[in-house]
Structures are given as structure tokens and as C-alpha cells.
Design a protein around this motif. Structure first.
Motif, PDB file in Angstrom:
ATOM      1  N   VAL A 150      -0.534 -11.524  11.524  1.00  0.00           N
ATOM      2  CA  VAL A 150      -0.688 -10.525  10.461  1.00  0.00           C
ATOM      3  C   VAL A 150       0.569 -10.478   9.599  1.00  0.00           C
ATOM      4  O   VAL A 150       0.501 -10.331   8.370  1.00  0.00           O
ATOM      5  CB  VAL A 150      -0.994  -9.141  11.073  1.00  0.00           C
ATOM      6  N   SER A 151       1.733 -10.600  10.230  1.00  0.00           N
ATOM      7  CA  SER A 151       2.987 -10.541   9.463  1.00  0.00           C
ATOM      8  C   SER A 151       3.082 -11.705   8.477  1.00  0.00           C
ATOM      9  O   SER A 151       3.558 -11.530   7.350  1.00  0.00           O
ATOM     10  CB  SER A 151       4.186 -10.553  10.413  1.00  0.00           C
ATOM     11  N   THR A 152       2.617 -12.892   8.880  1.00  0.00           N
ATOM     12  CA  THR A 152       2.630 -14.041   7.960  1.00  0.00           C
ATOM     13  C   THR A 152       1.669 -13.805   6.807  1.00  0.00           C
ATOM     14  O   THR A 152       1.988 -14.087   5.644  1.00  0.00           O
ATOM     15  CB  THR A 152       2.248 -15.329   8.706  1.00  0.00           C
ATOM     16  N   ALA A 153       0.489 -13.263   7.103  1.00  0.00           N
ATOM     17  CA  ALA A 153      -0.477 -12.958   6.049  1.00  0.00           C
ATOM     18  C   ALA A 153       0.100 -11.959   5.047  1.00  0.00           C
ATOM     19  O   ALA A 153      -0.065 -12.116   3.825  1.00  0.00           O
ATOM     20  CB  ALA A 153      -1.761 -12.408   6.664  1.00  0.00           C
ATOM     21  N   LYS A 154       0.807 -10.955   5.549  1.00  0.00           N
ATOM     22  CA  LYS A 154       1.412  -9.944   4.670  1.00  0.00           C
ATOM     23  C   LYS A 154       2.506 -10.570   3.807  1.00  0.00           C
ATOM     24  O   LYS A 154       2.626 -10.280   2.614  1.00  0.00           O
ATOM     25  CB  LYS A 154       1.992  -8.801   5.498  1.00  0.00           C
ATOM     26  N   LYS A 155       3.303 -11.445   4.408  1.00  0.00           N
ATOM     27  CA  LYS A 155       4.389 -12.081   3.671  1.00  0.00           C
ATOM     28  C   LYS A 155       3.844 -12.903   2.512  1.00  0.00           C
ATOM     29  O   LYS A 155       4.368 -12.846   1.392  1.00  0.00           O
ATOM     30  CB  LYS A 155       5.199 -12.965   4.618  1.00  0.00           C
ATOM     31  N   VAL A 156       2.774 -13.638   2.770  1.00  0.00           N
ATOM     32  CA  VAL A 156       2.193 -14.451   1.701  1.00  0.00           C
ATOM     33  C   VAL A 156       1.576 -13.566   0.623  1.00  0.00           C
ATOM     34  O   VAL A 156       1.748 -13.825  -0.579  1.00  0.00           O
ATOM     35  CB  VAL A 156       1.134 -15.419   2.280  1.00  0.00           C
TER      36      VAL A 156
END
Length: 348
Positions: A204-210
Motif C-alpha cells: 500500500v505504501s508503494t501505491a501511495k508513493k506512486v
């Protein structure tokens, strides 16, 4: 492999805890990772121990020996009709992985050449396993596995996703993964972060970063996507920093800090080395390896006179030689630190 760390689909999970006595005549030869088969001297030593050896590992159903051919040969030499086995429930590819692991961590170790060949076979059946996972199984460096993967023709060992020790799937190309997320968000602008993460196989953190990187003040989605991909490439570069020049590496400075000419001279005078064939062979090898490096400007003269069209081959040979010496040093330290020898699994 480091104790307590599992790799994907660990074959040892299929290794039965119970042991059985089975007729030797019912067993079949293994698909051994050893190039030249069993070592006759090791078989003789095991046969002369006179003690009961640990169970061998046998693939259930096929009755093919996965690990323990030296122990099996020793039992036959002693006239045994039965042998103690532990059954393994797995296919041929998993059996080979288990055989390699066993023969790297215990007993008579595989040679460096055998480990590299084993890594090639494991890559062929598990191209999505990470370099470090395969390196730990085969007992070689992750750099060596990466080189094997890179030299393969036609990208046969390529995989978009790599599975690590923890079983998590990670993109082999971080930038490609970021672009995939960006495309999904462009097609599904109202998707929640959890939906994005599930669809793209990321956290989820990677999705938010993108998603945050895609927010462009001018509203230019294409520019946001390009920036996202560029930052993905930047992450890859940060994770793989440029190699430090050899002259600046602490590892290179440490050996040269010793007075190696004097050390080699003293080794040559040691009777325990001087009057044994293996000792003299080792001293000759050390003299040969240090000869060019210890002379003033030795490396510079060698490099200056090498033909350019052979640089890649010579570099690869030097790297393999360095890996062989590292393996020799590791085995020497393990042998010196070992408790009195006892029979162990992993004699192939």
C-alpha cells in the motif's frame, strides 16, 4: 544457507521426520549435482567408521536417492542389505534443490564448478527466484548468480518478478513496476490504495508513493507518469550504487598492508608445508597469485599490455579465480573451527 531463513517453496518442508529401514536393492541412483560422481576415498572413510550413519534422503515413489550416495556406497561396501532413509515428498526439480542444499552445507562439499552448474539448473526451473535465494542454495555469491543470469542467451532466466527469502514477490525492474501502477491509476482514478496494491502486487505504501508522484501541478498526467518512471529508475540506481574503484576498496588495502613477501618466505620454511605435496602445491599457488600484485606497479603493467578484445574474458576469469579463493578461505575456516568430525548429511 543462513539458518532460520526459508526460501520459496522450501523442499525441506516436504522432508518426512520419520525414518525407515528399506532394502538397498529397491533404491535408484540419484540425479547428483556432482560432476564426477562419488568420491571413492570419502566412501572408504565412511565405511571404516564403524558407526551408524545418518539416514539418507530418498524421493518417495521413485525411490531415487536425493542425498546420501556416499553413505549408500559405504553401506554396500560393508555388505549391508538395508539402509535407514528419510522420505522426501517432492518432484524432480525440488529434489535437485534439496540435494544441492545438503551438499553445500554438510559433508563432502561441492566444488565451485559444481555449484555454478547447479545454479544454472536451478535458474532454469525457478527463474523467478532472486539471485540471493539461488546463491544461498548453491553456496556461491549473488553476484555470480546475476552474472549467470545475465549471460544466458535469449533471456531464458529472465523474470519480471523475483521471489525473495521471505516469499514476497518483488519486481526485477522497479521502474517497470512503477509504470504499471501509473497505468492502473490512469485507468482507475478512483481506486483505493488497497485496490491498487492488490492489482499490481505491491505494498500500500508503494501505491501511495506512486499516486503522490503522479499529482502534477499543471494537470499533465503524461508528465506525471514520466516523472514516476524516472523516479523508479532512480530508486534502482540508488539500490545498486556505482562500484567503488578497486584502489579505494578497503578489502583490497587490507591484504597489501601485510608483508606478504616475508609471510610467503616463512610459509616456505615451515616443515609441515614444505615436506608435503599439498603444502608445496599451496605455496606455489600463493607465490603465483601474489607475484604480479606484489611488484611495484604489477597490476598496471599487466593491464597495459593486455589486448582489448580479450578484456571481457580475462575479467570473467579473474572474478572466477577470486570466487574460488574465497571459497577455499571459507572452507579452510570452517574446517579449522569444526568440532571433531562426525558423519553428517550432505555427502551426496
Amino acid at each position: 544457507m543462513t539458518a532460520g531463513r526459508a526460501f520459496p517453496d522450501d523442499p525441506e518442508n516436504r522432508l518426512a521426520s520419520a525414518v525407515h529401514r528399506v532394502p538397498i536393492r529397491d533404491l535408484h541412483l540419484s540425479d547428483s549435482p556432482r560432476i564426477d560422481g562419488e568420491n571413492a576415498e570419502h566412501v572408504r572413510l565412511l565405511a571404516e567408521l564403524g558407526a551408524e550413519l545418518p539416514p539418507i534422503t530418498v524421493q518417495r515413489g521413485s525411490m531415487r536417492v536425493v542425498d546420501g550416495m556416499h553413505r549408500l556406497r559405504a553401506a554396500i561396501a560393508n555388505g549391508e542389505q538395508q539402509i535407514t532413509v528419510r522420505f522426501f515428498d517432492g518432484d524432480a526439480a525440488e529434489s535437485f534443490v534439496l540435494a544441492v542444499r545438503s551438499n553445500v552445507t554438510h559433508g563432502l562439499p561441492l566444488s565451485f564448478a559444481e555449484r555454478k552448474i547447479a545454479a544454472v539448473r536451478i535458474l532454469a526451473t525457478n527463474p523467478d527466484w532472486s539471485d540471493r535465494v539461488i546463491a544461498d542454495i548453491a553456496g556461491i555469491s549473488a553476484r555470480t548468480v546475476a552474472a549467470i543470469r545475465g549471460r544466458a542467451h535469449g533471456g531464458v532466466f529472465a523474470a519480471e518478478v523475483r521471489i525473495g527469502h521471505d516469499g514476497r514477490r518483488r519486481p526485477a525492474d522497479a521502474a517497470l513496476n512503477w509504470r504499471r501502477i501509473a497505468q492502473f491509476l490512469a485507468e482507475n482514478p478512483h481506486a483505493s490504495l488497497r485496490q491498487v496494491a492488490a492489482a499490481c502486487g505491491v505494498s500500500v505504501s508503494t501505491a501511495k508513493k506512486v499516486r503522490d508522484r503522479l499529482s502534477d501541478p499543471g494537470g499533465d498526467a503524461a508528465a506525471g507518469t514520466a516523472r514516476c518512471a524516472a523516479e523508479g529508475h532512480a530508486l534502482v540506481r540508488a539500490a545498486r550504487p556505482e562500484p567503488i574503484p578497486v584502489a579505494r576498496r578497503p578489502q583490497a588495502a587490507e591484504p597489501c598492508a601485510r608483508d606478504w613477501p616475508r609471510v610467503l618466505h616463512d610459509l616456505g620454511k615451515d616443515p609441515s608445508l614444505r615436506f608435503s605435496e599439498s603444502g608445496r602445491a599451496l605455496i606455489r599457488l600463493l607465490h603465483t597469485n601474489f607475484a604480479g600484485a606484489l611488484r611495484s606497479g604489477g597490476w598496471d603493467r599487466l593491464i597495459a599490455n593486455l589486448p582489448g578484445h580479450q578484456v571481457e574474458v580475462i575479467s570473467a576469469a579473474a572474478e572466477d579465480c577470486a570466487e574460488l579463493w574465497r571459497e577455499f578461505a571459507d572452507q579452510l575456516k570452517r574446517r579449522h573451527a569444526a568440532v571433531p568430525n562426525t558423519p553428517a548429511a550432505g555427502d551426496g
